[in-house]
Motif scaffolding. Structure first.
Motif, PDB file in Angstrom:
ATOM      1  N   PRO A   1       0.794  -1.238   0.000  1.00 14.08           N
ATOM      2  CA  PRO A   1       0.000   0.000   0.000  1.00 14.08           C
ATOM      3  C   PRO A   1       0.822   1.283   0.000  1.00 14.08           C
ATOM      4  CG  PRO A   1      -0.212  -1.151   2.100  1.00 14.08           C
ATOM      5  CD  PRO A   1       0.535  -2.072   1.178  1.00 14.08           C
ATOM      6  N   LEU A   2       2.114   1.217   0.309  1.00 12.91           N
ATOM      7  CA  LEU A   2       2.916   2.443   0.204  1.00 12.91           C
ATOM      8  C   LEU A   2       3.320   2.702  -1.247  1.00 12.91           C
ATOM      9  CD1 LEU A   2       5.266   2.414   3.332  1.00 12.91           C
ATOM     10  CD2 LEU A   2       2.975   3.359   3.064  1.00 12.91           C
ATOM     11  N   HIS A   3       3.081   1.734  -2.118  1.00 14.38           N
ATOM     12  CA  HIS A   3       3.454   1.875  -3.537  1.00 14.38           C
ATOM     13  C   HIS A   3       2.166   1.677  -4.345  1.00 14.38           C
ATOM     14  CE1 HIS A   3       5.903   1.915  -7.048  1.00 14.38           C
ATOM     15  NE2 HIS A   3       6.592   0.791  -6.918  1.00 14.38           N
TER      16      HIS A   3
ATOM     17  N   ASP B   1      -3.104   9.143  10.994  1.00 12.11           N
ATOM     18  CA  ASP B   1      -3.248   8.106   9.954  1.00 12.11           C
ATOM     19  C   ASP B   1      -2.581   8.571   8.669  1.00 12.11           C
ATOM     20  OD1 ASP B   1      -4.763   6.628  11.682  1.00 12.11           O
ATOM     21  OD2 ASP B   1      -6.697   7.226  10.823  1.00 12.11           O
ATOM     22  N   LYS B   2      -2.061   7.615   7.915  1.00 11.87           N
ATOM     23  CA  LYS B   2      -1.580   7.907   6.559  1.00 11.87           C
ATOM     24  C   LYS B   2      -2.795   7.964   5.645  1.00 11.87           C
ATOM     25  CE  LYS B   2       2.949   8.182   5.801  1.00 11.87           C
ATOM     26  NZ  LYS B   2       3.937   7.193   5.452  1.00 11.87           N
TER      27      LYS B   2
ATOM     28  N   GLY C   1      -3.032   7.556  -1.168  1.00 10.73           N
ATOM     29  CA  GLY C   1      -3.172   8.342  -2.395  1.00 10.73           C
ATOM     30  C   GLY C   1      -2.646   9.758  -2.239  1.00 10.73           C
ATOM     31  N   PHE C   2      -2.048  10.052  -1.089  1.00 10.35           N
ATOM     32  CA  PHE C   2      -1.447  11.375  -0.875  1.00 10.35           C
ATOM     33  C   PHE C   2       0.038  11.220  -0.551  1.00 10.35           C
ATOM     34  CE2 PHE C   2      -5.823  12.484  -0.483  1.00 10.35           C
ATOM     35  CZ  PHE C   2      -5.889  13.816  -0.868  1.00 10.35           C
ATOM     36  N   GLY C   3       0.814  12.206  -0.974  1.00 14.41           N
ATOM     37  CA  GLY C   3       2.232  12.225  -0.650  1.00 14.41           C
ATOM     38  C   GLY C   3       3.058  11.490  -1.681  1.00 14.41           C
ATOM     39  N   HIS C   4       4.309  11.877  -1.775  1.00 13.14           N
ATOM     40  CA  HIS C   4       5.218  11.208  -2.697  1.00 13.14           C
ATOM     41  C   HIS C   4       6.648  11.523  -2.304  1.00 13.14           C
ATOM     42  CE1 HIS C   4       6.977   9.668  -6.365  1.00 13.14           C
ATOM     43  NE2 HIS C   4       5.833   9.046  -6.552  1.00 13.14           N
ATOM     44  N   ARG C   5       7.510  10.539  -2.397  1.00 16.29           N
ATOM     45  CA  ARG C   5       8.921  10.751  -2.050  1.00 16.29           C
ATOM     46  C   ARG C   5       9.557  11.791  -2.973  1.00 16.29           C
ATOM     47  NH1 ARG C   5      12.843   7.337   0.115  1.00 16.29           N
ATOM     48  NH2 ARG C   5      11.398   6.917   1.790  1.00 16.29           N
TER      49      ARG C   5
ATOM     50  N   LYS D   1      -1.271  19.992   5.886  1.00 17.48           N
ATOM     51  CA  LYS D   1      -0.021  19.220   5.831  1.00 17.48           C
ATOM     52  C   LYS D   1       0.886  19.598   4.669  1.00 17.48           C
ATOM     53  CE  LYS D   1       0.406  15.569   7.876  1.00 17.48           C
ATOM     54  NZ  LYS D   1       1.080  15.199   9.106  1.00 17.48           N
TER      55      LYS D   1
ATOM     56  N   ILE E   1       0.570  18.519   1.786  1.00 18.32           N
ATOM     57  CA  ILE E   1       0.759  17.246   1.068  1.00 18.32           C
ATOM     58  C   ILE E   1      -0.341  17.141   0.005  1.00 18.32           C
ATOM     59  CG2 ILE E   1       0.701  14.714   1.285  1.00 18.32           C
ATOM     60  CD1 ILE E   1       1.917  15.022   4.062  1.00 18.32           C
TER      61      ILE E   1
ATOM     62  N   ASN F   1      -1.222  11.965  -5.051  1.00 17.82           N
ATOM     63  CA  ASN F   1      -0.415  11.346  -6.110  1.00 17.82           C
ATOM     64  C   ASN F   1      -1.388  10.717  -7.116  1.00 17.82           C
ATOM     65  OD1 ASN F   1      -0.920   8.532  -5.222  1.00 17.82           O
ATOM     66  ND2 ASN F   1       0.273   9.155  -3.430  1.00 17.82           N
TER      67      ASN F   1
ATOM     68  N   ASP G   1      -2.384   7.874  -7.730  1.00 12.75           N
ATOM     69  CA  ASP G   1      -3.276   6.805  -7.282  1.00 12.75           C
ATOM     70  C   ASP G   1      -4.627   7.323  -6.796  1.00 12.75           C
ATOM     71  OD1 ASP G   1      -1.581   4.685  -7.839  1.00 12.75           O
ATOM     72  OD2 ASP G   1      -0.477   4.979  -5.978  1.00 12.75           O
TER      73      ASP G   1
HETATM   74  C1  LIG Z   1       4.416   7.787  -0.657  1.00  8.35           C
HETATM   75  C2  LIG Z   1       5.038   7.860   0.722  1.00  8.35           C
HETATM   76  C3  LIG Z   1       5.383   6.442   1.181  1.00  8.35           C
HETATM   77  C4  LIG Z   1       6.294   8.710   0.638  1.00  8.35           C
HETATM   78  O1  LIG Z   1       6.772   8.712   1.899  1.00  8.35           O
HETATM   79  P1  LIG Z   1       8.187   9.254   2.414  1.00  8.35           P
HETATM   80  O2  LIG Z   1       8.918  10.025   1.416  1.00  8.35           O
HETATM   81  O3  LIG Z   1       8.875   8.082   3.038  1.00  8.35           O
HETATM   82  O4  LIG Z   1       7.665  10.264   3.498  1.00  8.35           O
HETATM   83  P2  LIG Z   1       7.182   9.883   4.938  1.00  8.35           P
HETATM   84  O5  LIG Z   1       6.246   8.732   4.948  1.00  8.35           O
HETATM   85  O6  LIG Z   1       8.408   9.786   5.807  1.00  8.35           O
HETATM   86  O7  LIG Z   1       6.381  11.190   5.279  1.00  8.35           O
HETATM   87  C5  LIG Z   1       6.961  12.454   5.619  1.00  8.35           C
HETATM   88  C6  LIG Z   1       5.973  13.212   6.492  1.00  8.35           C
HETATM   89  O8  LIG Z   1       4.764  13.440   5.747  1.00  8.35           O
HETATM   90  C7  LIG Z   1       3.679  12.747   6.330  1.00  8.35           C
HETATM   91  N1  LIG Z   1       2.937  12.088   5.266  1.00  8.35           N
HETATM   92  C8  LIG Z   1       3.435  11.631   4.082  1.00  8.35           C
HETATM   93  N2  LIG Z   1       2.453  11.084   3.370  1.00  8.35           N
HETATM   94  C9  LIG Z   1       1.333  11.191   4.099  1.00  8.35           C
HETATM   95  C10 LIG Z   1       0.020  10.784   3.896  1.00  8.35           C
HETATM   96  N3  LIG Z   1      -0.345  10.148   2.785  1.00  8.35           N
HETATM   97  N4  LIG Z   1      -0.894  11.035   4.859  1.00  8.35           N
HETATM   98  C11 LIG Z   1      -0.545  11.672   5.982  1.00  8.35           C
HETATM   99  N5  LIG Z   1       0.713  12.079   6.246  1.00  8.35           N
HETATM  100  C12 LIG Z   1       1.633  11.836   5.304  1.00  8.35           C
HETATM  101  C13 LIG Z   1       4.301  11.694   7.238  1.00  8.35           C
HETATM  102  O9  LIG Z   1       3.425  11.348   8.282  1.00  8.35           O
HETATM  103  C14 LIG Z   1       5.528  12.402   7.697  1.00  8.35           C
HETATM  104  O10 LIG Z   1       5.161  13.328   8.703  1.00  8.35           O
HETATM  105  P3  LIG Z   1       6.090  13.531   9.998  1.00  8.35           P
HETATM  106  O11 LIG Z   1       7.413  14.024   9.454  1.00  8.35           O
HETATM  107  O12 LIG Z   1       5.323  14.508  10.792  1.00  8.35           O
HETATM  108  O13 LIG Z   1       6.220  12.161  10.611  1.00  8.35           O
HETATM  109  C15 LIG Z   1       4.029   8.487   1.712  1.00  8.35           C
HETATM  110  O14 LIG Z   1       3.672   9.794   1.287  1.00  8.35           O
HETATM  111  C16 LIG Z   1       2.815   7.628   1.904  1.00  8.35           C
HETATM  112  O15 LIG Z   1       2.836   6.688   2.708  1.00  8.35           O
HETATM  113  N6  LIG Z   1       1.678   7.914   1.180  1.00  8.35           N
HETATM  114  C17 LIG Z   1       0.505   7.109   1.239  1.00  8.35           C
HETATM  115  C18 LIG Z   1       0.644   5.882   0.329  1.00  8.35           C
HETATM  116  C19 LIG Z   1       0.592   6.232  -1.127  1.00  8.35           C
HETATM  117  O16 LIG Z   1      -0.276   6.969  -1.578  1.00  8.35           O
HETATM  118  N7  LIG Z   1       1.527   5.653  -1.896  1.00  8.35           N
HETATM  119  C20 LIG Z   1       1.577   5.820  -3.352  1.00  8.35           C
HETATM  120  C21 LIG Z   1       2.762   6.587  -3.754  1.00  8.35           C
HETATM  121  S1  LIG Z   1       2.704   6.907  -5.503  1.00  8.35           S
END
Ligand SMILES: CC(C)(COP(=O)(O)OP(=O)(O)OC[C@H]1O[C@@H](n2cnc3c(N)ncnc32)[C@H](O)[C@@H]1OP(=O)(O)O)[C@@H](O)C(=O)NCCC(=O)NCCS
Length: 380
Positions: A225-227, A259-260, A263-267, A310, A312, A315, A317
């Motif tokens: 689910p993280l990918h 909670d995560k 579908g939000f956030g991206h490295r 946030k 954020i 992405n 997805d």
């Molecule tokens: C994609 C992802 C794994 C990238 O993560 P990463 O670069 O390792 O960044 P982190 O997970 O360390 O997150 C950095 C900060 O943002 C927050 N954050 C990142 N994505 C978040 C999300 N989807 N929801 C809530 N908070 C989020 C983290 O909690 C963290 O906060 P903190 O510093 O206060 O602890 C991450 O954004 C995520 O788990 N997203 C949800 C899964 C997803 O949609 N994946 C598909 C990617 S295309």
């Protein structure tokens, strides 16, 4: 362990350069994604997934003759031997389609006429790559039929990959608009640099293993689910929220619980994911057309709160999830659609890796005990 204790250590390899590629580039500051120099928005709106796959594998956009020849090869290579279906029929009906896809490729591998060619045979690798891209929609589509108790269908040579997938899943000819939405989403999902699954593919073949083992590693890595698994999780989340009036309270509560939000956030993208910008337009247009706009309304509320609270952003997805839902595709096929698309990027990367190979083998920091004394088993 904190990175500050070890200046050369980056958890999750964040910011670490893992290799050199000519396949794609992510320009985070401008939210741009290019495949071999072409903006992904241009490829998705003007081109076909087949043109994109050709571009990724062969390094240039095909001219008319090259495209026709590529389409003919894809059509000829689309079917898999009956033994592959027999293998898939042994799985319990509860098997996730990602596991079906992984077994499908593992079962097909020894049937590939180039299977035993040396790992560094560039031409054989390209032929294997084309077979993998050609068969992915059949393995996923007919895999879905098998797990739902239906007989596999023979792929039609006149179909594109998007049409083949939709035809096998639904058993009827897809309409042009549905096929176009699917086709452009395949282009958006085709390639994305050194993401986790592509890196897994490269690590696998860098041992001089084969492309099919790499594909199985890629599928296994994409499943989480993280990918890739995030598109399915995002739809479950939207369904849980249910109606736009519940969205604001839901998201605030989820954030308060840390909670995560799937579908939000991206490295790589700290601003917008360009694929999400494109896919949101597609998903919203589908909502208007079908008269089912509530998912877009819920999405807007979540996006606004995530951006304000946030910083954020969604992405690809996130909008892909409700676009596929509006097309009537079963939720557990969303990540396998990603497989159908990403076979093009995965194979392009594996060919590139093997063309200029070095074993991938990073170091680690040992933090375990250092001077334990051996004690015989009965005295422990
Ligand atoms: C994609 C992802 C794994 C990238 O993560 P990463 O670069 O390792 O960044 P982190 O997970 O360390 O997150 C950095 C900060 O943002 C927050 N954050 C990142 N994505 C978040 C999300 N989807 N929801 C809530 N908070 C989020 C983290 O909690 C963290 O906060 P903190 O510093 O206060 O602890 C991450 O954004 C995520 O788990 N997203 C949800 C899964 C997803 O949609 N994946 C598909 C990617 S295309």
């Amino acid at each position: 362990m904190s990175a500050t204790m070890y200046p050369n250590y980056s958890p999750g390899l964040e910011g670490v350069i893992g290799g050199i590629t000519t396949i794609s580039d992510i320009i985070s500051e401008t939210s741009t994604l290019v495949y071999r120099g072409y903006n992904v928005h241009d490829l998705a709106s003007h081109g076909s997934f087949e043109e994109t796959a050709y571009l990724l594998l062969f390094g240039h956009l095909p001219d008319r003759k090259e495209l026709e020849s590529f389409m003919a090869t894809l059509a000829a290579e689309r079917e898999v031997p009956a033994q592959v279906y027999t293998a898939l029929q042994q799985l319990p009906p509860s098997t996730h389609p990602m596991d079906i896809a992984r077994l499908g490729f593992a079962a097909y591998a020894p049937f590939d006429p180039d299977y035993n060619e040396p790992a560094t045979n560039h031409d054989a690798n390209l032929r294997k790559a084309v077979r993998i891209v050609a068969k992915a929609s059949t393995i996923v589509g007919n895999g879905h039929r098998i797990r739902t108790g239906k007989a596999p269908l023979a792929p039609k040579p006149e179909h594109t990959i998007a049409q083949n997938f939709l035809y096998l899943v639904n058993g009827v000819e897809p309409d042009a608009e549905t096929a176009h939405v699917m086709d452009s989403s395949l282009t958006l999902y085709a390639e994305h640099g050194f993401n986790a699954s592509t890196f897994a593919c490269r690590v696998c073949v860098a041992t001089l293993s084969d492309l099919y083992s790499g594909i199985c590693a890629g599928i296994g890595t994409l499943r989480g689910p993280l990918h890739g698994g995030a598109n399915e999780e995002a739809m479950h989340m939207l369904q849980k929220i249910g109606t736009p009036d519940k969205a604001d309270a839901w998201i605030h509560n989820a954030l308060a619980n840390k909670d995560k939000i799937m579908g939000f956030g991206h490295r790589e993208y700290k601003k917008q994911d360009p694929r999400a910008i494109y896919m949101t337009k597609v998903a919203k247009a589908l909502g208007e057309k079908t008269g089912d706009t509530k998912w877009g309304q819920i999405a807007d509320i979540l996006e606004n709160v995530m951006a304000t609270e946030k910083n954020i952003h969604p992405n690809v997805d996130f909008p892909a999830a409700y676009a596929y839902y509006l097309l009537g595709i079963p939720i557990d096929l969303y990540t396998p659609i990603f497989v159908v698309a990403r076979t093009s990027g995965w194979t392009a990367h594996m060919v590139e890796q093997l063309d200029n190979n070095r074993l991938i083998r990073p170091k680690c920091i040992y933090e375990g005990p250092t001077s334990e004394t051996w004690v015989p088993v009965d005295e422990r």
